[in-house]
Design a protein around this motif. Structure first.
Motif, short mmCIF file in Angstrom:
data_model
loop_
_atom_site.label_atom_id
_atom_site.label_comp_id
_atom_site.label_asym_id
_atom_site.label_seq_id
_atom_site.Cartn_x
_atom_site.Cartn_y
_atom_site.Cartn_z
N SER A 65 0.84 -1.20 0.00
CA SER A 65 0.00 0.00 0.00
C SER A 65 0.87 1.25 0.00
O SER A 65 0.59 2.22 -0.72
N LEU A 66 1.94 1.24 0.81
CA LEU A 66 2.88 2.37 0.82
C LEU A 66 3.54 2.51 -0.55
O LEU A 66 3.76 3.64 -1.03
N PHE A 67 3.88 1.38 -1.17
CA PHE A 67 4.52 1.41 -2.49
C PHE A 67 3.60 2.10 -3.50
O PHE A 67 4.04 2.96 -4.28
N MET A 68 2.31 1.73 -3.49
CA MET A 68 1.37 2.32 -4.43
C MET A 68 1.13 3.80 -4.12
O MET A 68 1.00 4.62 -5.04
N MET A 69 1.08 4.15 -2.83
CA MET A 69 0.92 5.56 -2.47
C MET A 69 2.10 6.38 -2.98
O MET A 69 1.93 7.50 -3.47
N SER A 70 3.30 5.82 -2.88
CA SER A 70 4.49 6.53 -3.35
C SER A 70 4.44 6.71 -4.87
O SER A 70 4.79 7.77 -5.39
N LEU A 71 4.01 5.66 -5.57
CA LEU A 71 3.91 5.76 -7.03
C LEU A 71 2.94 6.87 -7.46
O LEU A 71 3.15 7.55 -8.46
#
Length: 203
Positions: A160-166
């Motif tokens: 979820s953090l990865f997608m938020m960063s993207l």
């Protein structure tokens, strides 16, 4: 006498409210949650220790352990704590590319550990030790299975953090979100050290 001014900790601009200890509400909430998790795992570990030698039929967990395999799997999980620290350090430096790299690496290492656990469970079942084979096997699967669920939830948080960063929704000002997820992830790793020692290494 003139009143002595007492400094009051004010919330920083753009940030959520803080407790009087100087810790944000979100971080304090995570610490409280982790405290309750300590009680949960404490109960599960105690139950396993009470029942690990009470098997009536079928193989016991200690008869089937593959210590070298589990040791490698444990090392993989522990290495993920280091990559989690690197992810937090990257976002604090405003290096979002490296933050995403280390978040993805942490999730991959966690998934590798879960894959090893699934393989272990499958091999145990093939050897005749299912969840209801005896009390020792039930206690073993409950304890290690609950930990596996916690690791899986951590992987979901990381992705979820990865997608938020993207999507540009994880700026440096929100680095505490990564830190809070890191607290959870480190807790899961520390708990596994205890489980591995008690379950696999102590006869």
């Amino acid at each position: 006498m003139s009143d002595i001014a007492v400094p009051v900790h004010e919330p920083k601009p753009g940030e959520h409210g803080w407790t009087q200890t100087g810790v944000s509400n979100e971080k304090l909430g995570m610490w409280v949650f982790l405290g309750s998790e300590c009680l949960l795992f404490g109960g599960l570990i105690s139950t396993y220790m009470l029942y690990k030698g009470t098997a009536v039929k079928g193989p016991r967990p200690h008869d089937l352990y593959d210590i070298p395999f589990t040791s490698v799997s444990s090392f993989v999980l522990l290495m993920s704590s280091m990559t989690m620290v690197l992810a937090l350090s990257a976002i604090q430096r405003d290096d979002h590319q490296r933050c995403r790299l280390w978040l993805a690496t942490t999730a991959l290492l966690g998934a590798t550990f879960i894959s090893g656990q699934v393989y272990e469970f499958t091999s145990f079942v093939k050897e005749g030790m299912g969840y209801t084979t005896n009390t020792a096997s039930s206690a073993f699967y409950t304890l290690t299975g609950f930990h596996g669920v916690h690791v899986s939830l951590g992987i979901v948080m990381l992705m979820s953090l990865f997608m938020m960063s993207l999507r540009g929704r994880l700026p440096r000002e929100r680095s505490e979100v990564v830190e809070i997820v890191g607290l959870y992830w480190h807790f899961v790793d520390v708990v596994w050290i205890l489980i591995f020692t008690v379950v696999y290494l102590i006869p």
